[in-house]
Every structure is written in structure tokens, then in C-alpha cells.
Motif scaffolding. Sequence first.
Motif, PDB file in Angstrom:
ATOM      1  N   ALA A 198       0.822  -1.208   0.000  1.00 15.35           N
ATOM      2  CA  ALA A 198       0.000   0.000   0.000  1.00 15.35           C
ATOM      3  C   ALA A 198       0.859   1.263   0.000  1.00 15.35           C
ATOM      4  O   ALA A 198       0.580   2.226  -0.728  1.00 15.35           O
ATOM      5  CB  ALA A 198      -0.937  -0.008   1.208  1.00 15.35           C
ATOM      6  N   GLU A 199       1.908   1.277   0.832  1.00 14.60           N
ATOM      7  CA  GLU A 199       2.788   2.447   0.871  1.00 14.60           C
ATOM      8  C   GLU A 199       3.500   2.640  -0.468  1.00 14.60           C
ATOM      9  O   GLU A 199       3.679   3.773  -0.934  1.00 14.60           O
ATOM     10  CB  GLU A 199       3.812   2.311   1.992  1.00 14.60           C
ATOM     11  N   ALA A 200       3.907   1.556  -1.088  1.00 14.17           N
ATOM     12  CA  ALA A 200       4.592   1.647  -2.377  1.00 14.17           C
ATOM     13  C   ALA A 200       3.648   2.154  -3.457  1.00 14.17           C
ATOM     14  O   ALA A 200       4.051   2.938  -4.339  1.00 14.17           O
ATOM     15  CB  ALA A 200       5.156   0.289  -2.770  1.00 14.17           C
ATOM     16  N   GLN A 201       2.403   1.730  -3.408  1.00 19.66           N
ATOM     17  CA  GLN A 201       1.432   2.211  -4.393  1.00 19.66           C
ATOM     18  C   GLN A 201       1.263   3.724  -4.274  1.00 19.66           C
ATOM     19  O   GLN A 201       1.274   4.441  -5.278  1.00 19.66           O
ATOM     20  CB  GLN A 201       0.080   1.512  -4.202  1.00 19.66           C
ATOM     21  N   SER A 202       1.137   4.208  -3.034  1.00 17.69           N
ATOM     22  CA  SER A 202       0.992   5.646  -2.818  1.00 17.69           C
ATOM     23  C   SER A 202       2.226   6.406  -3.287  1.00 17.69           C
ATOM     24  O   SER A 202       2.135   7.459  -3.933  1.00 17.69           O
ATOM     25  CB  SER A 202       0.738   5.912  -1.333  1.00 17.69           C
ATOM     26  N   LEU A 203       3.395   5.862  -2.969  1.00 20.15           N
ATOM     27  CA  LEU A 203       4.658   6.491  -3.368  1.00 20.15           C
ATOM     28  C   LEU A 203       4.758   6.570  -4.888  1.00 20.15           C
ATOM     29  O   LEU A 203       5.092   7.621  -5.462  1.00 20.15           O
ATOM     30  CB  LEU A 203       5.809   5.668  -2.796  1.00 20.15           C
ATOM     31  N   MET A 204       4.445   5.467  -5.555  1.00 22.90           N
ATOM     32  CA  MET A 204       4.539   5.425  -7.010  1.00 22.90           C
ATOM     33  C   MET A 204       3.523   6.352  -7.658  1.00 22.90           C
ATOM     34  O   MET A 204       3.817   6.989  -8.688  1.00 22.90           O
ATOM     35  CB  MET A 204       4.342   3.982  -7.488  1.00 22.90           C
ATOM     36  N   GLU A 205       2.346   6.456  -7.075  1.00 19.62           N
ATOM     37  CA  GLU A 205       1.351   7.396  -7.604  1.00 19.62           C
ATOM     38  C   GLU A 205       1.894   8.819  -7.594  1.00 19.62           C
ATOM     39  O   GLU A 205       1.724   9.567  -8.568  1.00 19.62           O
ATOM     40  CB  GLU A 205       0.058   7.300  -6.786  1.00 19.62           C
ATOM     41  N   ASN A 206       2.547   9.191  -6.501  1.00 17.09           N
ATOM     42  CA  ASN A 206       3.131  10.529  -6.403  1.00 17.09           C
ATOM     43  C   ASN A 206       4.238  10.717  -7.438  1.00 17.09           C
ATOM     44  O   ASN A 206       4.344  11.791  -8.060  1.00 17.09           O
ATOM     45  CB  ASN A 206       3.681  10.769  -5.002  1.00 17.09           C
ATOM     46  N   TRP A 207       5.068   9.706  -7.606  1.00 20.33           N
ATOM     47  CA  TRP A 207       6.174   9.821  -8.555  1.00 20.33           C
ATOM     48  C   TRP A 207       5.676   9.895  -9.992  1.00 20.33           C
ATOM     49  O   TRP A 207       6.249  10.616 -10.808  1.00 20.33           O
ATOM     50  CB  TRP A 207       7.124   8.640  -8.381  1.00 20.33           C
ATOM     51  N   LEU A 208       4.625   9.156 -10.301  1.00 24.24           N
ATOM     52  CA  LEU A 208       4.064   9.221 -11.656  1.00 24.24           C
ATOM     53  C   LEU A 208       3.483  10.605 -11.925  1.00 24.24           C
ATOM     54  O   LEU A 208       3.574  11.126 -13.041  1.00 24.24           O
ATOM     55  CB  LEU A 208       2.990   8.149 -11.841  1.00 24.24           C
ATOM     56  N   THR A 209       2.905  11.222 -10.898  1.00 25.73           N
ATOM     57  CA  THR A 209       2.392  12.587 -11.038  1.00 25.73           C
ATOM     58  C   THR A 209       3.530  13.578 -11.263  1.00 25.73           C
ATOM     59  O   THR A 209       3.439  14.496 -12.090  1.00 25.73           O
ATOM     60  CB  THR A 209       1.594  12.989  -9.780  1.00 25.73           C
ATOM     61  N   SER A 210       4.628  13.372 -10.540  1.00 22.23           N
ATOM     62  CA  SER A 210       5.762  14.305 -10.626  1.00 22.23           C
ATOM     63  C   SER A 210       6.580  14.126 -11.896  1.00 22.23           C
ATOM     64  O   SER A 210       7.077  15.101 -12.476  1.00 22.23           O
ATOM     65  CB  SER A 210       6.679  14.118  -9.415  1.00 22.23           C
ATOM     66  N   HIS A 211       6.744  12.885 -12.342  1.00 20.07           N
ATOM     67  CA  HIS A 211       7.691  12.593 -13.413  1.00 20.07           C
ATOM     68  C   HIS A 211       7.049  12.072 -14.695  1.00 20.07           C
ATOM     69  O   HIS A 211       7.754  11.850 -15.689  1.00 20.07           O
ATOM     70  CB  HIS A 211       8.729  11.577 -12.920  1.00 20.07           C
ATOM     71  N   GLY A 212       5.726  11.875 -14.652  1.00 21.12           N
ATOM     72  CA  GLY A 212       5.040  11.450 -15.865  1.00 21.12           C
ATOM     73  C   GLY A 212       5.633  10.207 -16.477  1.00 21.12           C
ATOM     74  O   GLY A 212       5.878   9.213 -15.800  1.00 21.12           O
ATOM     75  N   GLY A 213       5.897  10.275 -17.760  1.00 19.38           N
ATOM     76  CA  GLY A 213       6.417   9.125 -18.480  1.00 19.38           C
ATOM     77  C   GLY A 213       7.924   8.995 -18.458  1.00 19.38           C
ATOM     78  O   GLY A 213       8.484   8.154 -19.184  1.00 19.38           O
ATOM     79  N   ASP A 214       8.601   9.806 -17.620  1.00 15.23           N
ATOM     80  CA  ASP A 214      10.071   9.728 -17.579  1.00 15.23           C
ATOM     81  C   ASP A 214      10.562   8.452 -16.895  1.00 15.23           C
ATOM     82  O   ASP A 214      11.684   8.007 -17.144  1.00 15.23           O
ATOM     83  CB  ASP A 214      10.650  10.941 -16.844  1.00 15.23           C
ATOM     84  N   ILE A 215       9.753   7.892 -16.023  1.00 15.96           N
ATOM     85  CA  ILE A 215      10.166   6.689 -15.292  1.00 15.96           C
ATOM     86  C   ILE A 215      10.087   5.478 -16.219  1.00 15.96           C
ATOM     87  O   ILE A 215       9.035   5.162 -16.756  1.00 15.96           O
ATOM     88  CB  ILE A 215       9.276   6.458 -14.058  1.00 15.96           C
ATOM     89  N   LYS A 216      11.211   4.814 -16.377  1.00 16.22           N
ATOM     90  CA  LYS A 216      11.260   3.620 -17.231  1.00 16.22           C
ATOM     91  C   LYS A 216      11.483   2.334 -16.431  1.00 16.22           C
ATOM     92  O   LYS A 216      11.191   1.245 -16.919  1.00 16.22           O
ATOM     93  CB  LYS A 216      12.383   3.762 -18.265  1.00 16.22           C
ATOM     94  N   GLY A 217      12.013   2.482 -15.219  1.00 17.18           N
ATOM     95  CA  GLY A 217      12.293   1.297 -14.419  1.00 17.18           C
ATOM     96  C   GLY A 217      11.961   1.496 -12.957  1.00 17.18           C
ATOM     97  O   GLY A 217      12.049   2.619 -12.441  1.00 17.18           O
ATOM     98  N   VAL A 218      11.546   0.403 -12.288  1.00 12.89           N
ATOM     99  CA  VAL A 218      11.238   0.419 -10.861  1.00 12.89           C
ATOM    100  C   VAL A 218      12.036  -0.688 -10.181  1.00 12.89           C
ATOM    101  O   VAL A 218      11.826  -1.876 -10.455  1.00 12.89           O
ATOM    102  CB  VAL A 218       9.734   0.199 -10.601  1.00 12.89           C
ATOM    103  N   ILE A 219      12.965  -0.291  -9.308  1.00 13.43           N
ATOM    104  CA  ILE A 219      13.733  -1.243  -8.515  1.00 13.43           C
ATOM    105  C   ILE A 219      13.129  -1.234  -7.117  1.00 13.43           C
ATOM    106  O   ILE A 219      13.311  -0.281  -6.362  1.00 13.43           O
ATOM    107  CB  ILE A 219      15.227  -0.858  -8.470  1.00 13.43           C
TER     108      ILE A 219
END
Length: 332
Positions: A198-219
Motif C-alpha cells: 500500500a505504501e509503495a502504491q501511494s509512493l509510485m502514484e506521487n512519482w508518476l504525477t511528478s515525473h510522468g512518463g520519464d520513469i522507465k524502471g522500478v527497482i
Amino acid sequence: MTFKTFATTASALALTVSLATGATAQEEPLKIGAAVYGLNAEFMQLWAAAAEQHPAVTSGLVDLTVFDGRYDALVQQDQFETMITQGYDAIVFVPIDVEAGATAVQLAADADIPVVGSNTRVNSDLLKAYVGSDDVQAGYMEAKSVLDDMNCEGAVVIIEGPIGQSAQIQRGEGNEKALAECDGVEVLEKQTANWSRAEAQSLMENWLTSHGGDIKGVIAQNDEMALGAIEAIKAAGMNVDDFAIAGVDGVTDALMAVKAGSMASILQDGAAQAQGAIDVAVKAVKPDYEPMSEIWKKYPDMAWENGENAEYSVPWTQVTLDNVDALLAERQ
């Protein structure tokens, strides 16, 4: 996950497995406590279930109590104090914090109770032994999987485990080792989600809002957090196939996601870690004891050596399309 008996102590909720079958009236079962950092997620539930199924437990040689540490070092220390007061014979320790856990180990050592580490590490030279896996290697393997999928080009985010736990520290070292081999990769964000989907989902939602399609990989340093990132990507209406994603542990949902082509995972054999640690703990109390778990046959390179090694390293298994069905079948 269903457990047999629950016991409440002053500090925590504990699972008590007390099986007298096979025990004689002349020989009381050994009291062994397993102090684990938390039982909210599947991996530690699998670890605990394997401990419960150890032949020494099911035969009545060992009376096992699994304590839920609730992801709190002070709770774990309280549980050690309870076990010391109640005269436990040995303790298996899966600490939430690599430094804070040392105090609990010292308390047990002062009471002449052997402590065997498992799964996560504690910064103490008072452990009888450690039975776990090389988290630096896991961090390298998962990051390399992501970076290879990206052809070492683009930007990644890193979702960390609880800050201060050995797995977070060492998997982070492995992540950095792999990243150092890819000059063309940028780390956009790095933050903890505390092993939580759940925490990771929230974190990733924020990052997708901030960085849009720039994120290509998730470690993600465990599978639960990788799965949370996948849910965030889906919720944003984006295509999971456009991302390279990896986690660690081989939990059931991650195995299914590997099969679906959504992520990569490295299986951590929590059952072997738990059962190996119990064998070592019993040996520390009963010098004539021979290991009863099958894990020593499963991993012949992890030699028993009369239970006297300081460290037993359980191998990692890369989850692939070739082995995922067999790994899923083991969960049935």
C-alpha cells in the motif's frame, strides 16, 4: 495464514505451537522463541509457517512460539525480555533494525540463552550463527534485471525497505553496484515504503504525477513494493509493459506477475532460512542433535558442518518462465 494457538504476552501477540506428540514424560520439549519483525505480509507468514512445520516442532521435541514484532525494535526487545523471564532455551531472531536489535541479543547472552539470526541481520558478535541469504547479491540481481531490460538507458526509481534494516542496507548496496555499471541511467527518486504494498502504491502514484512518463524502471527492494508500484501504474491508466520492474522474495502474487510478464523476482527461500535456524538453535541446546529438516538435502552446498558454522547462506533462485509453475505448485 492460519496458526494453531495464539498467546498474549505483556508486549506482543505471539503464536504458540505446543505439540506434545512424541515427547516423553521424562523429557520436556525445548522452548524456542522465534522473534520476527512482523507478520503482516506474506513472506514472513511463509517463514513462520515453515518454522511451525519443522520436524522438531511437529514431533514434540520443540515447543515453538513465534512472536510478531509489529515492525518495532522496542516491541522485539520486550519480547526478548519475556522469553528470558519465562526461561526459553533458545531464540531465533529476525530483527527489524540492524543496530537496535543488538541490545536484545545482549540481554539473551547475559541470560545464557543462545540466539540464532535468520533472514535479516543484527550488528552483534554474540549470535550463535546466522541462517539467511546474501542481500547484496539480491539487490544486484534485481537491479541488473531492470537495467538490462532498459538497455542501461533512461530513468529509474528505487523503493527501499525499512530504513535501518539489514535487507534495506544490503540490497541498496547491490542496487548501487548494478547502477554503477550503467552510466546512462538516472535515479529520479529513492524512498522507503517499509516493505508495504500500500505504501509503495501511494509512493509510485506521487512519482508518476511528478515525473510522468520519464520513469522507465522500478527497482523495488521486495516484491510487495513492486506489486504496489504495478497497481499505481495501472491506476494511472499506463501500460505496465512500458516499465521494467523487479522485486525480491518470490511471494505468490509476484510469481503470478512474473508469469504474466509484469515484473521480475528473485525467490528468497524463507522456509529454508527458518528451518535451518531452528536446527542450529536446537543443536546449540542439545549437542548430540542431528538436523531434522530436509533443507540440508535441498541445498547440499550449504553444509551442516555439525551446526558449528557462524553463517549458513541460503541460495537465491531467479524466477523464470521455466520454473514459475513449479514454484507456484509448491504453494498449494
